[in-house]
Design a protein around this motif. Structure first.
Motif, PDB file in Angstrom:
ATOM      1  N   LEU A  73     -10.200  16.579 -19.779  1.00  0.00           N
ATOM      2  CA  LEU A  73     -10.449  15.140 -19.621  1.00  0.00           C
ATOM      3  C   LEU A  73      -9.743  14.579 -18.384  1.00  0.00           C
ATOM      4  CD1 LEU A  73     -10.874  12.399 -22.146  1.00  0.00           C
ATOM      5  CD2 LEU A  73      -9.113  12.044 -20.407  1.00  0.00           C
ATOM      6  N   ALA A  74     -10.508  13.909 -17.540  1.00  0.00           N
ATOM      7  CA  ALA A  74      -9.956  13.252 -16.358  1.00  0.00           C
ATOM      8  C   ALA A  74     -10.074  11.739 -16.552  1.00  0.00           C
ATOM      9  CB  ALA A  74     -10.710  13.687 -15.104  1.00  0.00           C
ATOM     10  N   TRP A  75      -9.101  11.011 -15.998  1.00  0.00           N
ATOM     11  CA  TRP A  75      -9.074   9.556 -16.205  1.00  0.00           C
ATOM     12  C   TRP A  75     -10.219   8.859 -15.487  1.00  0.00           C
ATOM     13  CZ3 TRP A  75      -6.496   8.051 -20.127  1.00  0.00           C
ATOM     14  CH2 TRP A  75      -5.301   8.666 -20.488  1.00  0.00           C
ATOM     15  N   PHE A  82       0.398   7.291  -9.173  1.00  0.00           N
ATOM     16  CA  PHE A  82      -0.334   7.432  -7.902  1.00  0.00           C
ATOM     17  C   PHE A  82      -1.484   8.431  -8.088  1.00  0.00           C
ATOM     18  CE2 PHE A  82      -1.131   9.531  -3.812  1.00  0.00           C
ATOM     19  CZ  PHE A  82      -1.511   8.423  -3.079  1.00  0.00           C
ATOM     20  N   GLY A  83      -2.661   8.032  -7.657  1.00  0.00           N
ATOM     21  CA  GLY A  83      -3.805   8.947  -7.731  1.00  0.00           C
ATOM     22  C   GLY A  83      -4.314   9.196  -9.133  1.00  0.00           C
ATOM     23  N   LEU A  84      -4.005   8.287 -10.059  1.00  0.00           N
ATOM     24  CA  LEU A  84      -4.455   8.491 -11.448  1.00  0.00           C
ATOM     25  C   LEU A  84      -5.983   8.579 -11.587  1.00  0.00           C
ATOM     26  CD1 LEU A  84      -3.173   8.499 -14.506  1.00  0.00           C
ATOM     27  CD2 LEU A  84      -4.441   6.345 -14.602  1.00  0.00           C
ATOM     28  N   PRO A  85      -6.740   7.672 -10.947  1.00  0.00           N
ATOM     29  CA  PRO A  85      -8.206   7.751 -11.127  1.00  0.00           C
ATOM     30  C   PRO A  85      -8.751   9.134 -10.752  1.00  0.00           C
ATOM     31  CG  PRO A  85      -7.605   5.661 -10.131  1.00  0.00           C
ATOM     32  CD  PRO A  85      -6.364   6.525 -10.108  1.00  0.00           C
ATOM     33  N   GLY A  86      -9.405   9.767 -11.699  1.00  0.00           N
ATOM     34  CA  GLY A  86      -9.972  11.088 -11.478  1.00  0.00           C
ATOM     35  C   GLY A  86      -9.041  12.248 -11.785  1.00  0.00           C
ATOM     36  N   ASP A 140       3.427   7.931  -3.357  1.00  0.00           N
ATOM     37  CA  ASP A 140       2.707   9.018  -2.689  1.00  0.00           C
ATOM     38  C   ASP A 140       3.773   9.875  -2.001  1.00  0.00           C
ATOM     39  OD1 ASP A 140       1.088  10.629  -1.179  1.00  0.00           O
ATOM     40  OD2 ASP A 140       0.307   9.021   0.093  1.00  0.00           O
ATOM     41  N   GLY A 141       4.255  10.873  -2.698  1.00  0.00           N
ATOM     42  CA  GLY A 141       5.381  11.644  -2.162  1.00  0.00           C
ATOM     43  C   GLY A 141       6.570  10.727  -1.947  1.00  0.00           C
ATOM     44  N   ASP A 142       7.084  10.678  -0.725  1.00  0.00           N
ATOM     45  CA  ASP A 142       8.244   9.841  -0.417  1.00  0.00           C
ATOM     46  C   ASP A 142       7.854   8.386  -0.176  1.00  0.00           C
ATOM     47  OD1 ASP A 142       9.931  11.983  -0.626  1.00  0.00           O
ATOM     48  OD2 ASP A 142       9.971  12.399   1.538  1.00  0.00           O
ATOM     49  N   ASN A 143       6.549   8.132  -0.077  1.00  0.00           N
ATOM     50  CA  ASN A 143       6.084   6.770   0.205  1.00  0.00           C
ATOM     51  C   ASN A 143       5.922   5.991  -1.099  1.00  0.00           C
ATOM     52  OD1 ASN A 143       4.874   4.449   1.273  1.00  0.00           O
ATOM     53  ND2 ASN A 143       2.843   5.398   1.253  1.00  0.00           N
ATOM     54  N   SER A 144       6.896   5.102  -1.362  1.00  0.00           N
ATOM     55  CA  SER A 144       6.867   4.328  -2.587  1.00  0.00           C
ATOM     56  C   SER A 144       5.949   3.115  -2.429  1.00  0.00           C
ATOM     57  CB  SER A 144       8.288   3.880  -2.928  1.00  0.00           C
ATOM     58  OG  SER A 144       8.259   3.007  -4.016  1.00  0.00           O
ATOM     59  N   TYR A 146      -6.686  -1.939  -9.464  1.00  0.00           N
ATOM     60  CA  TYR A 146      -5.522  -1.850  -8.574  1.00  0.00           C
ATOM     61  C   TYR A 146      -5.153  -0.387  -8.304  1.00  0.00           C
ATOM     62  CZ  TYR A 146      -0.700  -1.964  -7.002  1.00  0.00           C
ATOM     63  OH  TYR A 146       0.452  -1.732  -6.304  1.00  0.00           O
ATOM     64  N   LEU A 147      -5.130   0.431  -9.367  1.00  0.00           N
ATOM     65  CA  LEU A 147      -4.795   1.859  -9.177  1.00  0.00           C
ATOM     66  C   LEU A 147      -5.819   2.542  -8.275  1.00  0.00           C
ATOM     67  CD1 LEU A 147      -3.630   2.821 -12.788  1.00  0.00           C
ATOM     68  CD2 LEU A 147      -2.188   2.533 -10.758  1.00  0.00           C
ATOM     69  N   VAL A 148      -7.097   2.174  -8.431  1.00  0.00           N
ATOM     70  CA  VAL A 148      -8.134   2.723  -7.545  1.00  0.00           C
ATOM     71  C   VAL A 148      -7.850   2.298  -6.097  1.00  0.00           C
ATOM     72  CG1 VAL A 148     -10.589   2.595  -6.930  1.00  0.00           C
ATOM     73  CG2 VAL A 148      -9.918   2.897  -9.335  1.00  0.00           C
ATOM     74  N   SER A 149      -7.435   1.031  -5.921  1.00  0.00           N
ATOM     75  CA  SER A 149      -7.232   0.497  -4.563  1.00  0.00           C
ATOM     76  C   SER A 149      -6.074   1.179  -3.838  1.00  0.00           C
ATOM     77  CB  SER A 149      -7.026  -1.018  -4.608  1.00  0.00           C
ATOM     78  OG  SER A 149      -5.712  -1.353  -5.036  1.00  0.00           O
ATOM     79  N   VAL A 150      -5.123   1.724  -4.576  1.00  0.00           N
ATOM     80  CA  VAL A 150      -3.984   2.402  -3.935  1.00  0.00           C
ATOM     81  C   VAL A 150      -4.121   3.929  -3.997  1.00  0.00           C
ATOM     82  CG1 VAL A 150      -2.370   0.490  -4.227  1.00  0.00           C
ATOM     83  CG2 VAL A 150      -2.498   2.254  -6.011  1.00  0.00           C
ATOM     84  N   SER A 151      -5.310   4.395  -4.391  1.00  0.00           N
ATOM     85  CA  SER A 151      -5.520   5.843  -4.484  1.00  0.00           C
ATOM     86  C   SER A 151      -5.928   6.435  -3.143  1.00  0.00           C
ATOM     87  CB  SER A 151      -6.650   6.136  -5.471  1.00  0.00           C
ATOM     88  OG  SER A 151      -6.164   6.104  -6.776  1.00  0.00           O
ATOM     89  N   PRO A 152      -5.646   7.727  -2.961  1.00  0.00           N
ATOM     90  CA  PRO A 152      -6.166   8.400  -1.781  1.00  0.00           C
ATOM     91  C   PRO A 152      -7.688   8.485  -1.878  1.00  0.00           C
ATOM     92  CG  PRO A 152      -5.131   9.990  -3.251  1.00  0.00           C
ATOM     93  CD  PRO A 152      -4.920   8.637  -3.851  1.00  0.00           C
TER      94      PRO A 152
END
Ligand code: HEM
Length: 119
Positions: free
Chosen positions: A65-67, A39-43, A23-27, A112-118
């Motif tokens: 198309l959105a994921w 990061f933020g792939l869902p949607g 998330d930007g500089d936040n790895s 997991y990707l959803v759980s780390v999404s904004p």
């Protein structure tokens, strides 16, 4: 079935040679740069972002198309076949040759990707 985000976090080890989650500089997950930041792939619209995507994936993105989980699971099982199908083009090419055939593992990684999404 609902994916298991904790299992997906472990299974993301298969992806991080090529994909980071940042998330930007936040790895969140240190990973390679061969593939796009997930990061933020869902949607998110496919093939759009700060990465030099292949023409085929970019063309799918141009269709809007959105994921979502179903597209994600189908894509990672066989990116090239997914692109051929979406574009109805037997010559579609994928820059991702890795395949994750196990749909349960893919659903876990999605969770997991959803759980780390904004939000
Ligand atoms: C693209 C997921 C493993 C290289 C993508 C995209 C997703 C994804 C969802 C599309 C991103 C977008 O539209 O912004 C995954 C998952 C993996 C994995 C969940 C592990 C299970 C890998 C590996 C490599 C790789 C191991 C390298 C050896 C790439 C590349 C692209 C890509 C180069 C761009 C594809 C293109 O432009 O045609 N990946 N990936 N991926 N991935 Fe992966």
């Amino acid at each position: 079935a609902e994916g298991d985000a904790a299992a997906g976090e472990k299974e993301f080890k298969k992806c991080k040679s090529c994909h980071m989650i940042a998330d930007g500089d936040n790895s969140i997950v240190k990973g390679g740069k061969t593939g796009p930041n997930l990061f933020g792939l869902p949607g998110r619209t496919a093939g759009v972002g700060d990465f030099k995507y292949g023409k085929s994936l970019a063309a799918v993105g141009e269709t809007g198309l959105a994921w979502d989980e179903a597209e994600f699971v189908a894509y990672v099982a066989n990116p090239k076949d997914w692109l051929k199908d979406k574009l109805d083009d037997s010559k579609a090419k994928s820059k991702m040759s890795f395949k994750l055939k196990d749909a349960d593992d893919a659903a876990n990684i999605w969770a997991y990707l959803v759980s780390v999404s904004p939000e």
